[in-house]
Structure formats: structure tokens, C-alpha cells
Design an enzyme around this catalytic site. Structure first.
Site, PDB file in Angstrom:
ATOM      1  CG  ASP A  19      -1.887   1.532  -2.803  1.00  0.00           C
ATOM      2  OD1 ASP A  19      -3.157   2.017  -3.160  1.00  0.00           O
ATOM      3  OD2 ASP A  19      -2.108   0.441  -2.436  1.00  0.00           O
ATOM      4  CD  GLU A  58      -8.886   3.544   0.651  1.00  0.00           C
ATOM      5  OE1 GLU A  58      -8.747   2.628   1.639  1.00  0.00           O
ATOM      6  OE2 GLU A  58      -8.926   3.673  -0.577  1.00  0.00           O
TER       7      GLU A  58
HETATM    8  O1  FUB Z   1      -3.836  -1.407  -1.773  1.00  0.00           O
HETATM    9  C1  FUB Z   1      -4.930  -1.866  -0.811  1.00  0.00           C
HETATM   10  C2  FUB Z   1      -5.666  -0.693  -0.244  1.00  0.00           C
HETATM   11  O2  FUB Z   1      -6.343   0.017  -1.467  1.00  0.00           O
HETATM   12  C3  FUB Z   1      -4.701   0.530  -0.097  1.00  0.00           C
HETATM   13  O3  FUB Z   1      -3.930   0.321   1.375  1.00  0.00           O
HETATM   14  C4  FUB Z   1      -5.720   1.659   0.090  1.00  0.00           C
HETATM   15  O4  FUB Z   1      -5.309   3.017   0.214  1.00  0.00           O
HETATM   16  C5  FUB Z   1      -6.485   1.372  -1.260  1.00  0.00           C
HETATM   17  O5  FUB Z   1      -5.593   1.853  -2.250  1.00  0.00           O
END
Ligand code: FUB
Length: 338
Positions: free
Chosen positions: A32, A239
């Protein structure tokens, strides 16, 4: 001679586009990555993946992170420095677990680290922590941002100096539990033929610690002007949203989650609407990828992650590669398997 010059510049740009991605962090698992240039240095704000007893499940509990590190580099090919733990779960008064994807923004001599975590009731909220230097350590505010929910905050500075937070993530990220910023009883995604959930946007207050307005829905339209549908798993937002500007246009990029792509949509203002343009990264190894797009020394780069090294979904490694545009402003497509 002209033919030779054109041919060699074509070969050169093809080679550049294929430059091998570089893994950046080798002393821990990381994911991320939000990258920024502050004071002529490159700073990377990633999640810190760790091994855990928590079994892999839909609620994402196996992404069980407990602290953040910050990394920096003098140049994109330079040595990567780990600045150590800059914020620990135990030092965030309101947070219980799962320190997920962070981002950082600078204003008036202070650096603001934005992050999501589950509160004592297992509800994801977005928090902020402050430092006088980009590499931290950061001191967390006592409470999460009022009116915040879900995950994956990213903060974008517009040309007029306003700061906007985009956020949201479906499934483990709990976005489906809200409509119009209020929790809903059913806690499900809209039906397949209904409009997809978009990321949310809220202007930040002058002190960078609050929303200056109620979060608004970001609309992603197809080329005919129709909102993408919830059943359109190949294109709809899931996301990991990021915002950047290129040649005066606003590029909203994100992960499609269930179809594992990175896609983007283009608009004329931070609030959108944005028109879906396409996929720019095909699926990586592993379930998630989450990215940032940054201009460094007049070149553009994509920071993202995969699980080629661990082969475990929740143990990821951050990497970087050059990103290029076509003359019409579209992003050249890249393979997630490089
Ligand atoms: O790293 C945890 C979660 O997984 C992140 O917040 C999302 O975007 C995905 O990458």
C-alpha cells in the site's frame, strides 16, 4: 538518417516502458505504498505486513498490521533508508487493530499521516498523526476524524492549495455498511444492476485534522455518461483510490478488488464526475494491489505491491516502475506479472 533516429527513439521508449520493476524494501513485508517528494527526497509511506495467527477470511483480519515505518530515497534508483517505527498501534488511543493503508500530506511546516484502523468496536475509522518532519515519528490524535469511516485514505493537494481526502474500500474495508455517510442495517453492496459504490471525497479543514464538509460520493461514469454498476466487477471501484493531475486533468485511479486490476477514470475537477478510461495494470500475484502514482524529476512512477516473494496474500512487497502516458493522455498499459 531520419528513419534511424525515429527507429532508435522508438526502441528507447519501448525499453523504458519495459524497465524492470524494482522491489524497494527488503527488511520487512510492506504494501500500500503512498509515495511523495518532500524537500527533494522521495518518501514512502507503506503498510507493514506481518505474519499472524489470524486465518485468512473475507473480513481481512489476516492483514493484522501493528505499526508503520517510513522509508526514504535520495533518488528513484538510490539506497532506501528505513526510518524505523514512526507510529505504533499502542500509541493510538482509539485504535484496536489492523493498521491499514496510510498516506501523508504536508502543510505549513507539518506532516500529517492519515491511516485507517479498527476501533474498539471493530469498526474501521480514519485517523491522523502529526510530525514536524516527513520521516516522523508521528503523534496520533486522541480520536479518529469525526464522521470518518472505512479505509484507504489518500490526501490530494489541488492547484488552489485546497486538500481533499478520498477514501473507501468494499468488503473487509466496510464501505458497503454505509449509504450517504450513515451505517445501514443490511450492510451489503448495492444489487448488480444498481450504481456501484464510489470512493468518497471530503475537503479537509484548514488544520488538516477534520473534514470541512460531509463526505460526498465520487461518481465514475462510462463513456455514455452512465454510472458504473455494482455488478461490473471488471471496472467498478473497490479500494485503494489515488488522485493525481496530469496536463490539467484529474486522474482517479483505484483497485477493482475482485478482478484484481488497477484502473483509472479522468475528470475535470477533484469532485468528478470521472469517466472510466481503462485498466493500466493487469493482475499482480496476490489478491490485492494498492498503488500511488507520482512525478519525480519530470518522470512518472507507479508504486504498488505483489506477493511474488512470499506467495502469501497478506505478506506483500512494495515495488516501483516507470509509468508512461500516450500522447492522448491515456496511461500505457503494464503487466502486473513483470
Ligand atoms: O493493507 C490492507 C488493505 O489491503 C489495504 O488497506 C487495501 O487497500 C488492501 O491493499
Amino acid at each position: 538518417q531520419l528513419f534511424t533516429i525515429i527507429l532508435s527513439s522508438l526502441v528507447c521508449s519501448a525499453l523504458l516502458a519495459q524497465e524492470t520493476p524494482r522491489y524497494l524494501i527488503d527488511n520487512m513485508y510492506s504494501a500500500d505504498a503512498s509515495a511523495h517528494v518532500f524537500n527533494n527526497k522521495i518518501y514512502i509511506y507503506p503498510s507493514h505486513d506481518i505474519e499472524t495467527e489470524v486465518k485468512e477470511a473475507k473480513d481481512g483480519g489476516h492483514y493484522d498490521m501493528k505499526d508503520y515505518h517510513v522509508f526514504s530515497m535520495d533518488s528513484i534508483k538510490g539506497k532506501v533508508t528505513d526510518h524505523g517505527v514512526v507510529l505504533d498501534l499502542a500509541a493510538i488511543p482509539w485504535a484496536k487493530k489492523q493498521l491499514w493503508a496510510p498516506d501523508c500530506a504536508y502543510k505549513n511546516g507539518r506532516y500529517y499521516l492519515y491511516f485507517s484502523a479498527k476501533d474498539k468496536n471493530d469498526i474501521f475509522k480514519i485517523g491522523v498523526a502529526v510530525s514536524n518532519v516527513p520521516q516522523g515519528p508521528f503523534k496520533a490524535e486522541k480520536n479518529p476524524i469525526k464522521g470518518s469511516y472505512s479505509i484507504d485514505p489518500t490526501v490530494f493537494k489541488d492547484t488552489d492549495g485546497s486538500f481533499y481526502m478520498y477514501f473507501g474500500g468494499i468488503s473487509g474495508g466496510q464501505l458497503q455498511n454505509y449509504r450517504n455517510n450513515k451505517p445501514i442495517a443490511s450492510g451489503t453492496e448495492p444489487g448488480k444492476e444498481e450504481n456501484a459504490l464510489g470512493p468518497k471525497i471530503a475537503k479537509l479543514s484548514n488544520n488538516m485534522l477534520e473534514y470541512a464538509e460531509e463526505p460526498k460520493e465520487v461518481l465514475i461514469l462510462d463513456k455514455q455518461g452512465n454510472p458504473l454498476k455494482a455488478g461490473d466487477g471488471e471496472r467498478r471501484f473497490f479500494e485503494g483510490v489515488w488522485m493525481h493531475q496530469y496536463k490539467g486533468k484529474y486522474y482517479l485511479s483505484y483497485s477493482t478488488g475482485t478482478s484484481h486490476k488497477l484502473c483509472y477514470a479522468i475528470g475535470d475537477k477533484p469532485y468528478g464526475p470521472f469517466v472510466f478510461e481503462g485498466e493500466f495494470l493487469s493482475p499482480v500475484s496476490g489478491w490485492t494491489t494498492h498503488h500511488s502514482i507520482v512525478e519525480i524529476d519530470h518522470k512518472w512512477y507507479l508504486f504498488y505491491h505483489d506477493t511474488k516473494q512470499s506467495k502469501v496474500n497478506s505478506l506483500r512487497n512494495v515495488k516501483v516502475r516507470a509509468l508512461e502516458y500516450n500522447p492522448d493522455g491515456t496511461i500505457k498499459k503494464m503487466s502486473g506479472q513483470d
